[in-house]
Design an enzyme around this catalytic site. Structure first.
Site, PDB file in Angstrom:
ATOM      1  N   GLU A   1      24.325  28.430  15.617  1.00 59.54           N
ATOM      2  CA  GLU A   1      25.416  28.905  16.751  1.00 59.54           C
ATOM      3  C   GLU A   1      24.707  29.794  17.826  1.00 59.54           C
ATOM      4  OE1 GLU A   1      28.144  27.272  16.671  1.00 59.54           O
ATOM      5  OE2 GLU A   1      29.424  28.373  17.950  1.00 59.54           O
TER       6      GLU A   1
ATOM      7  N   HIS B   1      22.834  23.169  20.627  1.00 64.19           N
ATOM      8  CA  HIS B   1      22.905  22.538  19.134  1.00 64.19           C
ATOM      9  C   HIS B   1      21.771  21.658  18.981  1.00 64.19           C
ATOM     10  CE1 HIS B   1      25.907  24.892  17.048  1.00 64.19           C
ATOM     11  NE2 HIS B   1      26.878  24.682  17.992  1.00 64.19           N
TER      12      HIS B   1
ATOM     13  N   HIS C   1      26.675  23.882  25.482  1.00 67.06           N
ATOM     14  CA  HIS C   1      26.940  24.233  24.255  1.00 67.06           C
ATOM     15  C   HIS C   1      26.370  23.378  23.091  1.00 67.06           C
ATOM     16  CE1 HIS C   1      29.045  26.885  20.909  1.00 67.06           C
ATOM     17  NE2 HIS C   1      28.849  25.789  20.347  1.00 67.06           N
ATOM     18  N   GLU C   2      26.843  22.149  23.238  1.00 61.25           N
ATOM     19  CA  GLU C   2      26.431  21.193  22.157  1.00 61.25           C
ATOM     20  C   GLU C   2      24.900  20.751  22.444  1.00 61.25           C
ATOM     21  OE1 GLU C   2      28.178  20.570  19.817  1.00 61.25           O
ATOM     22  OE2 GLU C   2      29.965  21.607  20.452  1.00 61.25           O
TER      23      GLU C   2
END
Lengths: 496, 496
Positions: free
Chosen positions: A291, A265, A261-262
């Site tokens: 997101e 980003h 997830h990170e």
């Protein structure tokens, strides 16, 4: 073109101050000794003061005015002026003492929110929530950029968005999600998560998380991963992006999917084209789009069958005691369990949107319909029953679960946009590369990254979110792509 | 007393900016990804600009003028005004373009110094050295705080010092050191270092270094240790002091004594009394006094027989293959070898001072006697022969070994003060606690730390170095304490 250069440099200095602020924050989460909080808080406040006074200075107004007079401005330069105006407006329309009072209330509110949640006692948090609601309404009145107060707040986090726009999307989403969840719930062959809940050696989890993001082309030459209580991504410059993860010994997904997830980003932040690096345009164009990239890499890539075709054998080798005798399919199904639950941050890909819609509908009432704070816990529980069919046993599992309302309104809804934007963008990538997912089976992700760099990342804030999605897909944000994707993914998982 | 408060707060903001600069530097050495240099350099430049423009602002001048008019100022407040004036003078007397040119030349000079050292070719470095000498002479002319140009430069690093003051001390030191070294050299029973040059497991070295500084009362609640190429201490606020160490697999002292050395610096920074924390007075009062604390803990404590009475059994347990069969005395002697050598940074406690005196004498000639740069390598080698009795095989082991002259003159001499101040202060501590070293045998160091906190650390910059040493010992800096200490320590080690 000197006027443009001056404006550009003015905001580049502001960006550099904000990168320094990011370092102060990153270090605090990752390295700082426990007893050093007070010194760091003062430094943070100083940086914020320097940024704020620069943005709201007469110089900013002057520079914008001069730049606007120029002819033959490029798309990038026009975007620069647009974003500068936006920053200037936000900084000048809100009185300093309101900013200060919000910060003070938020800080007190957060402390009392923690206490309230611990004691499962809403009354402890209530006065701060009430005060914050009033302050945020005042804030929206001063800012006054949208057709209504709540729209004004929504626009802060998702530029260009309004209540009307969100409602249209969320209403379509809501009914379809409820239908899908009901159908999945009726399956007689549900996956279970027990395989993920064994003891997984933390050091090995860490090693695997690093292996994975290396393959995902996270650039360790201009980035790093560390550990922190809550995972986050920090941009310390356009060539210094750092992510963190957390490791739970008895729940594998926390580290693995937190990392992916990170990483999503970070790939966005690492992808700005050189021309805009360290400039005001060197940011994700909205929270929703940002997101979408973390969710795309986490869910569409990281929780896909193809991804694990490559990784599962490696995980089996790394955790032989845990995974021996389990098929890849069992593992894949286990990480895609769909189950209505109370706590948003633990919700799965499908039910997650309903948690957000709940907050969106309540926020509208809070900001525009003069709802009494006393009514909120009850309203929360009613909505939860309506949307997810379950009722929280207490307020800690209900209205007290998130800290956000101690500070912000209008922020929550962006969380739901990620899945939608992501599915729509991925759908376009598939049009260009129908066999894209075949790459994943070989541990190759460069084609997807190239596509996203080309179509999303490089532009930073040059295109507003609504323009960006139209450029990519030829239409506005449309939740149907997400709905279609989860139907196609989850019905087979549930053997429907 | 509002005028004093304003001055205080003005400089506290400046200190906070400089703490932020320290974080930028610390992070760069400890964490920063390799490819992120450019972004960080810009941030560093921005912070330096903000600090510089604040110090040299008219506001600073005004605040000092107003504060000076006040009556009944405390000792601390008078010190505040004194230090503020000093900062203001340094910032306003030097033209900005000279600062810029020095920075540019230093940066180019450093690059070329590295190249020159690698190729053992002084001519590569020569033009930059020549330019830097001229710039530093100009700098001293503008600053003009001392009786001569070189005295002006010396005062920058050791406030209150002059060439005359240094010469008196160094001349006394020189002849005595040469006598001692000759005597040691004539011993027929010299220690050898081979025990320290075995393979020592890096992870275990790291663990032991942490154990040691815990015992030395390094406060991990407001500090930490990390690894970096060159060990250093960084103050990120008065309640956030971080040290680094390096680990050499085949030379135990690098990590152990590097750690204790930096710990000594850190204990100083951790000891400022609350009243002056984060203020302009929250710094070591001079480089010489700062170095006295790192040296005191490293050499007087860390290389003492009593210290190792406690630690040697633990080291034997940790490194049984290396230390089995070796007595504590052998270990203790091995870490106290005295041996003239070419490279300053590797020099022992006794010969070190002569390396500094060499540079001091050359610097005087460079700044005040119009020496031609061409003559320097030859002069270096002659001095080396005169002071240490050895001649460098090439310039890499001679004049090219240090980078300092690519940027600074007047800085080197402070390095030699540390041993002298340290011995004199320790001598006073012994008067109060004659059995102090008995503590070390039990792994207890709190009495010594309390003494130093009480007499040195708490005051930060309140007392100038010359006042501080007089307050503590009743006399000016006197090298005899150091001489006496090394005679009493090293003659027995060499069985003389």
């Amino acid at each position: 073109m000197n006027e443009m250069k001056e404006l550009w440099e003015h905001f580049t200095e502001i960006m550099r101050l904000s990168y320094i602020g990011e370092l102060l924050g990153w270090d605090q989460q990752v390295n700082m000794p426990k007893g050093s909080v007070k010194g760091r808080a003062e430094q943070h406040a100083l940086i914020r003061k320097l940024i704020h006074s620069r943005i709201k200075s007469d110089k900013t107004g002057e520079l914008i005015k001069n730049a606007k007079k120029l002819d033959n401005l490029s798309e990038t330069e026009l975007a620069m002026i647009r974003e500068a105006k936006r920053e200037y407006k936000h900084a000048t329309r809100i009185p300093d003492d309101l900013v200060l009072e919000i910060a003070k209330t938020a800080s007190l509110g957060n402390m009392n929110w923690q206490k309230a949640r611990e004691k499962k006692d809403f009354s402890i948090f209530k006065p701060f929530l009430k005060k914050m609601i009033n302050l945020r309404i005042k804030y929206a009145e001063h800012l006054n950029t949208g057709p209504t107060l709540y729209s004004t707040l929504l626009d802060i986090y998702e530029p260009g968005s309004t209540y009307e726009w969100y409602s249209k999307i969320f209403n379509a989403l809501k009914s379809k999600l409820i239908k899908i969840i009901t159908k999945l719930d009726n399956s007689s062959d549900k996956p279970d998560q027990s395989i993920l809940k064994k003891y997984y050696d933390p050091e090995k989890q860490w090693q695997m998380s690093i292996e994975i993001i290396k393959k995902l082309n996270f650039d360790f030459n201009i980035g790093r991963q560390d550990k922190s209580t809550h995972p986050f991504t920090a941009s310390l410059s356009s060539i210094d992006t750092r992510i963190t993860t957390r490791i739970w010994e008895n729940f594998l997904p926390a580290c693995i999917f937190g990392t992916i997830h990170e990483c999503g980003h970070a790939l966005y932040e690492m992808g700005f084209k050189e021309e805009i690096q360290d400039s005001l345009l060197a940011e994700g164009t909205s929270l929703g789009i940002h997101e979408s990239q973390s969710r795309l890499w986490e869910n569409i890539v990281g929780r896909s069958e193809e991804f694990w075709t490559y990784w599962y054998p490696k995980f089996q080798k790394t955790f032989p005691e845990n995974l021996k005798g389990y098929s890849m399919e069992e593992f894949y199904r286990s990480m895609n369990v769909v189950q209505p639950s109370f706590i948003r941050v633990e919700a799965d890909e499908v039910t997650y949107g309903l948690h957000i819609i709940l907050r969106f509908e309540l926020e509208k009432m809070i900001i525009e319909e003069n709802i009494q704070v006393d009514e909120l816990p009850g309203l929360w529980n009613e909505k939860m029953e309506e949307l997810l069919g379950i009722t929280p046993p207490d307020d800690a599992e209900g209205i007290l679960q998130d800290p956000h309302w101690g500070g912000d309104f209008g922020y929550f809804p962006t969380y739901a946009l990620g899945n939608l934007y992501g599915a729509q963008i991925y759908n376009e990538a598939l049009k260009e590369m129908p066999n894209l997912a075949e790459d994943f089976k070989k541990g190759e992700f460069k084609n997807l990254l190239d596509y996203l760099n080309e179509n999303v990342y490089q532009y930073g804030k040059i295109y507003r979110p609504s323009d960006l999605i139209k450029r990519i897909s030829g239409e506005d944000l449309n939740p149907d792509y997400f709905i279609k994707r989860i139907e196609e993914k989850f019905y087979p998982i549930y053997n429907l």
